[in-house]
Design a protein around this motif. Structure first.
Motif, PDB file in Angstrom:
ATOM      1  N   SER A  47       2.515  -7.613   4.016  1.00 52.99           N
ATOM      2  CA  SER A  47       2.242  -6.033   3.782  1.00 52.99           C
ATOM      3  C   SER A  47       3.678  -5.519   3.859  1.00 52.99           C
ATOM      4  O   SER A  47       4.091  -5.215   5.248  1.00 52.99           O
ATOM      5  CB  SER A  47       0.862  -5.799   3.881  1.00 52.99           C
ATOM      6  N   HIS A  87       3.799  -1.376   3.589  1.00 54.44           N
ATOM      7  CA  HIS A  87       3.494   0.133   3.804  1.00 54.44           C
ATOM      8  C   HIS A  87       4.519   1.456   3.536  1.00 54.44           C
ATOM      9  O   HIS A  87       5.263   1.767   3.946  1.00 54.44           O
ATOM     10  CB  HIS A  87       2.669   0.385   4.442  1.00 54.44           C
ATOM     11  N   THR A 100       1.126  -1.444  -0.437  1.00 56.09           N
ATOM     12  CA  THR A 100      -0.280  -0.083   0.162  1.00 56.09           C
ATOM     13  C   THR A 100       1.039   1.273  -0.114  1.00 56.09           C
ATOM     14  O   THR A 100       2.024   1.062   0.547  1.00 56.09           O
ATOM     15  CB  THR A 100      -1.301   0.027   1.446  1.00 56.09           C
ATOM     16  N   ASP A 101       0.245   2.037  -0.779  1.00 63.80           N
ATOM     17  CA  ASP A 101       0.943   2.870  -0.899  1.00 63.80           C
ATOM     18  C   ASP A 101       0.126   5.060  -0.337  1.00 63.80           C
ATOM     19  O   ASP A 101      -0.058   5.086  -0.926  1.00 63.80           O
ATOM     20  CB  ASP A 101       1.853   3.656  -2.086  1.00 63.80           C
ATOM     21  N   SER A 102       0.896   5.368   1.048  1.00 64.06           N
ATOM     22  CA  SER A 102      -0.184   6.839   1.632  1.00 64.06           C
ATOM     23  C   SER A 102       0.455   7.492   1.552  1.00 64.06           C
ATOM     24  O   SER A 102       0.563   9.005   1.764  1.00 64.06           O
ATOM     25  CB  SER A 102      -1.197   5.978   2.597  1.00 64.06           C
TER      26      SER A 102
END
Length: 172
Positions: free
Chosen positions: A115, A117, A44-46
């Motif tokens: 995962s 991040h 995931t990429d925020s």
């Protein structure tokens, strides 16, 4: 008339057969490596970066997954089993339970899920968990932070995860 040596050999063979028959079933498997099913690692990429890096991250995620599997397989007491997912593996309770059942059916003793991040340009984290494939019990969990959204940073994080798995898993 049989020689003394022939009689000794017959006794040895008979004793070996009796001991083998009396040995617990698990004793024969004790030398077999523990099988770890490694599910595809998620991402995931925020970070909010303007540049589209989806292709780079997809390639790094796949490479990380392959390298973790290979590094685990190189450990003397472990064997690695690929547990691929269509797209990303679901890591919610239902998704992990499905992965655990698949791992158990494939003969794995443990399931590794994880995962990555991306929080910013420089800082990423990776959460990994290893579950007992038979019971679903959490064996261990790690939350790693690593620097460098590049191939080397991801490789280093994956090598660390594989070492931790090899050191922390209990023998079967």
């Amino acid at each position: 008339m049989p020689t003394v040596r022939a009689l000794a050999l017959c006794r040895f063979r008979a004793l070996s057969a009796v001991l083998l028959a009396l040995a617990p079933a698990g004793a024969a498997r004790a030398a077999e490596p523990v099988r770890v099913a490694v599910a595809d690692i998620g991402f995931t990429d925020s970070s909010g970066e303007a540049r589209d890096q989806r292709r780079d991250h997809a390639a790094r995620r796949l490479s990380l997954t392959r390298e973790v599997r290979a590094d685990i397989a190189r450990a003397a007491s472990l064997d690695s089993l690929a547990l691929p997912c269509e797209g990303a593996c679901r890591l919610d309770a239902e998704g992990v339970e499905t992965l655990r059942q698949r791992a158990r059916q494939a003969g794995a003793g443990f399931l590794l899920v994880g995962s990555v991040h991306k929080m910013s340009t420089l800082v990423l984290s990776m959460r990994v968990a290893v579950l007992d494939a038979a019971t679903g019990k959490l064996v261990f969990e790690r939350l790693l932070s690593f620097r460098g959204d590049n191939d080397e940073g991801w490789r280093h994080a994956g090598a660390y995860v594989a070492r931790e798995v090899a050191e922390q898993l209990p023998p079967r």
